[in-house]
Design a protein around this motif. Structure first.
Motif, PDB file in Angstrom:
ATOM      1  N   UNK A   1     -13.482 -49.139  -2.246  1.00  0.00           N
ATOM      2  CA  UNK A   1     -13.663 -49.013  -3.683  1.00  0.00           C
ATOM      3  C   UNK A   1     -12.350 -49.335  -4.397  1.00  0.00           C
ATOM      4  N   UNK A   2     -12.479 -49.827  -5.594  1.00  0.00           N
ATOM      5  CA  UNK A   2     -11.300 -50.090  -6.413  1.00  0.00           C
ATOM      6  C   UNK A   2     -10.946 -48.848  -7.223  1.00  0.00           C
ATOM      7  N   UNK A   3      -9.782 -48.875  -7.846  1.00  0.00           N
ATOM      8  CA  UNK A   3      -9.367 -47.771  -8.715  1.00  0.00           C
ATOM      9  C   UNK A   3     -10.380 -47.605  -9.849  1.00  0.00           C
ATOM     10  N   UNK A   4     -10.829 -48.700 -10.414  1.00  0.00           N
ATOM     11  CA  UNK A   4     -11.798 -48.625 -11.520  1.00  0.00           C
ATOM     12  C   UNK A   4     -13.115 -48.002 -11.057  1.00  0.00           C
ATOM     13  N   UNK A   5     -13.574 -48.384  -9.894  1.00  0.00           N
ATOM     14  CA  UNK A   5     -14.809 -47.804  -9.365  1.00  0.00           C
ATOM     15  C   UNK A   5     -14.649 -46.310  -9.099  1.00  0.00           C
ATOM     16  N   UNK A   6     -13.511 -45.931  -8.535  1.00  0.00           N
ATOM     17  CA  UNK A   6     -13.246 -44.520  -8.277  1.00  0.00           C
ATOM     18  C   UNK A   6     -13.182 -43.742  -9.594  1.00  0.00           C
ATOM     19  N   UNK A   7     -12.534 -44.313 -10.584  1.00  0.00           N
ATOM     20  CA  UNK A   7     -12.456 -43.665 -11.897  1.00  0.00           C
ATOM     21  C   UNK A   7     -13.816 -43.481 -12.528  1.00  0.00           C
ATOM     22  N   UNK A   8     -14.655 -44.492 -12.416  1.00  0.00           N
ATOM     23  CA  UNK A   8     -16.021 -44.379 -12.974  1.00  0.00           C
ATOM     24  C   UNK A   8     -16.829 -43.316 -12.236  1.00  0.00           C
ATOM     25  N   UNK A   9     -16.677 -43.259 -10.926  1.00  0.00           N
ATOM     26  CA  UNK A   9     -17.405 -42.260 -10.140  1.00  0.00           C
ATOM     27  C   UNK A   9     -16.942 -40.848 -10.509  1.00  0.00           C
ATOM     28  N   UNK A  10     -15.641 -40.667 -10.657  1.00  0.00           N
ATOM     29  CA  UNK A  10     -15.123 -39.358 -11.058  1.00  0.00           C
ATOM     30  C   UNK A  10     -15.670 -38.968 -12.422  1.00  0.00           C
ATOM     31  N   UNK A  11     -15.681 -39.899 -13.340  1.00  0.00           N
ATOM     32  CA  UNK A  11     -16.213 -39.625 -14.684  1.00  0.00           C
ATOM     33  C   UNK A  11     -17.676 -39.197 -14.614  1.00  0.00           C
ATOM     34  N   UNK A  12     -18.464 -39.901 -13.830  1.00  0.00           N
ATOM     35  CA  UNK A  12     -19.887 -39.566 -13.692  1.00  0.00           C
ATOM     36  C   UNK A  12     -20.074 -38.174 -13.094  1.00  0.00           C
ATOM     37  N   UNK A  13     -19.325 -37.885 -12.058  1.00  0.00           N
ATOM     38  CA  UNK A  13     -19.445 -36.569 -11.424  1.00  0.00           C
ATOM     39  C   UNK A  13     -19.036 -35.467 -12.389  1.00  0.00           C
ATOM     40  N   UNK A  14     -17.977 -35.706 -13.142  1.00  0.00           N
ATOM     41  CA  UNK A  14     -17.472 -34.717 -14.090  1.00  0.00           C
ATOM     42  C   UNK A  14     -18.478 -34.504 -15.229  1.00  0.00           C
ATOM     43  N   UNK A  15     -18.955 -35.582 -15.814  1.00  0.00           N
ATOM     44  CA  UNK A  15     -19.859 -35.473 -16.960  1.00  0.00           C
ATOM     45  C   UNK A  15     -21.238 -34.944 -16.584  1.00  0.00           C
ATOM     46  N   UNK A  16     -21.687 -35.190 -15.358  1.00  0.00           N
ATOM     47  CA  UNK A  16     -23.012 -34.762 -14.926  1.00  0.00           C
ATOM     48  C   UNK A  16     -23.004 -33.461 -14.128  1.00  0.00           C
ATOM     49  N   UNK A  17     -21.861 -32.795 -14.120  1.00  0.00           N
ATOM     50  CA  UNK A  17     -21.746 -31.536 -13.369  1.00  0.00           C
ATOM     51  C   UNK A  17     -22.612 -30.463 -14.015  1.00  0.00           C
ATOM     52  N   UNK A  18     -23.208 -29.601 -13.186  1.00  0.00           N
ATOM     53  CA  UNK A  18     -23.929 -28.459 -13.759  1.00  0.00           C
ATOM     54  C   UNK A  18     -22.967 -27.613 -14.597  1.00  0.00           C
ATOM     55  N   UNK A  19     -23.513 -26.932 -15.561  1.00  0.00           N
ATOM     56  CA  UNK A  19     -22.696 -26.116 -16.465  1.00  0.00           C
ATOM     57  C   UNK A  19     -21.786 -25.194 -15.656  1.00  0.00           C
ATOM     58  N   UNK A  20     -20.499 -25.241 -15.967  1.00  0.00           N
ATOM     59  CA  UNK A  20     -19.522 -24.401 -15.301  1.00  0.00           C
ATOM     60  C   UNK A  20     -18.963 -24.950 -14.002  1.00  0.00           C
ATOM     61  N   UNK A  21     -19.432 -26.119 -13.578  1.00  0.00           N
ATOM     62  CA  UNK A  21     -18.999 -26.678 -12.289  1.00  0.00           C
ATOM     63  C   UNK A  21     -18.191 -27.966 -12.417  1.00  0.00           C
ATOM     64  N   UNK A  22     -17.700 -28.278 -13.595  1.00  0.00           N
ATOM     65  CA  UNK A  22     -16.978 -29.540 -13.792  1.00  0.00           C
ATOM     66  C   UNK A  22     -15.729 -29.624 -12.914  1.00  0.00           C
ATOM     67  N   UNK A  23     -14.963 -28.550 -12.850  1.00  0.00           N
ATOM     68  CA  UNK A  23     -13.746 -28.563 -12.030  1.00  0.00           C
ATOM     69  C   UNK A  23     -14.108 -28.648 -10.550  1.00  0.00           C
ATOM     70  N   UNK A  24     -15.179 -27.979 -10.153  1.00  0.00           N
ATOM     71  CA  UNK A  24     -15.630 -28.067  -8.763  1.00  0.00           C
ATOM     72  C   UNK A  24     -16.013 -29.506  -8.415  1.00  0.00           C
ATOM     73  N   UNK A  25     -16.554 -30.246  -9.373  1.00  0.00           N
ATOM     74  CA  UNK A  25     -16.910 -31.641  -9.120  1.00  0.00           C
ATOM     75  C   UNK A  25     -15.674 -32.509  -8.935  1.00  0.00           C
ATOM     76  N   UNK A  26     -14.584 -32.161  -9.610  1.00  0.00           N
ATOM     77  CA  UNK A  26     -13.327 -32.885  -9.398  1.00  0.00           C
ATOM     78  C   UNK A  26     -12.834 -32.617  -7.979  1.00  0.00           C
TER      79      UNK A  26
END
Length: 74
Positions: A1-26
């Motif tokens: 994966x590229x840096x851009x792909x990794x960044x997009x994946x992190x953003x998706x995981x963070x934004x779609x995290x269940x309520x209260x689990x955003x940091x856990x998704x990171x």
């Protein structure tokens, strides 16, 4: 994966995290992609920047990467 792909994946995981689990998704992102992240120099800063999340979360990403040696995602 590229840096851009990794960044997009992190953003998706963070934004779609269940309520209260955003940091856990990171953390989970760091665990899941630790090997890919280690392939790039200065990757953590760049991935956080591309993802658009707060730069202060770099510490949480680092924690996930370190945990990758000890845990397996369900």
């Amino acid at each position: 994966m590229t840096i851009k792909e990794l960044g997009r994946e992190l953003r998706e995981m963070y934004l779609n995290a269940p309520k209260g689990d955003a940091v856990a998704m990171i953390h989970l992102f760091g665990i899941m992609y630790a090997d890919e992240i280690s392939n790039f120099e200065n990757a953590k800063n760049e991935i956080i920047q591309v993802s658009g999340i707060s730069q202060s979360y770099i510490t949480e990403l680092s924690k996930g990467i370190k945990l990758a040696k000890y845990v397996i995602p369900k």
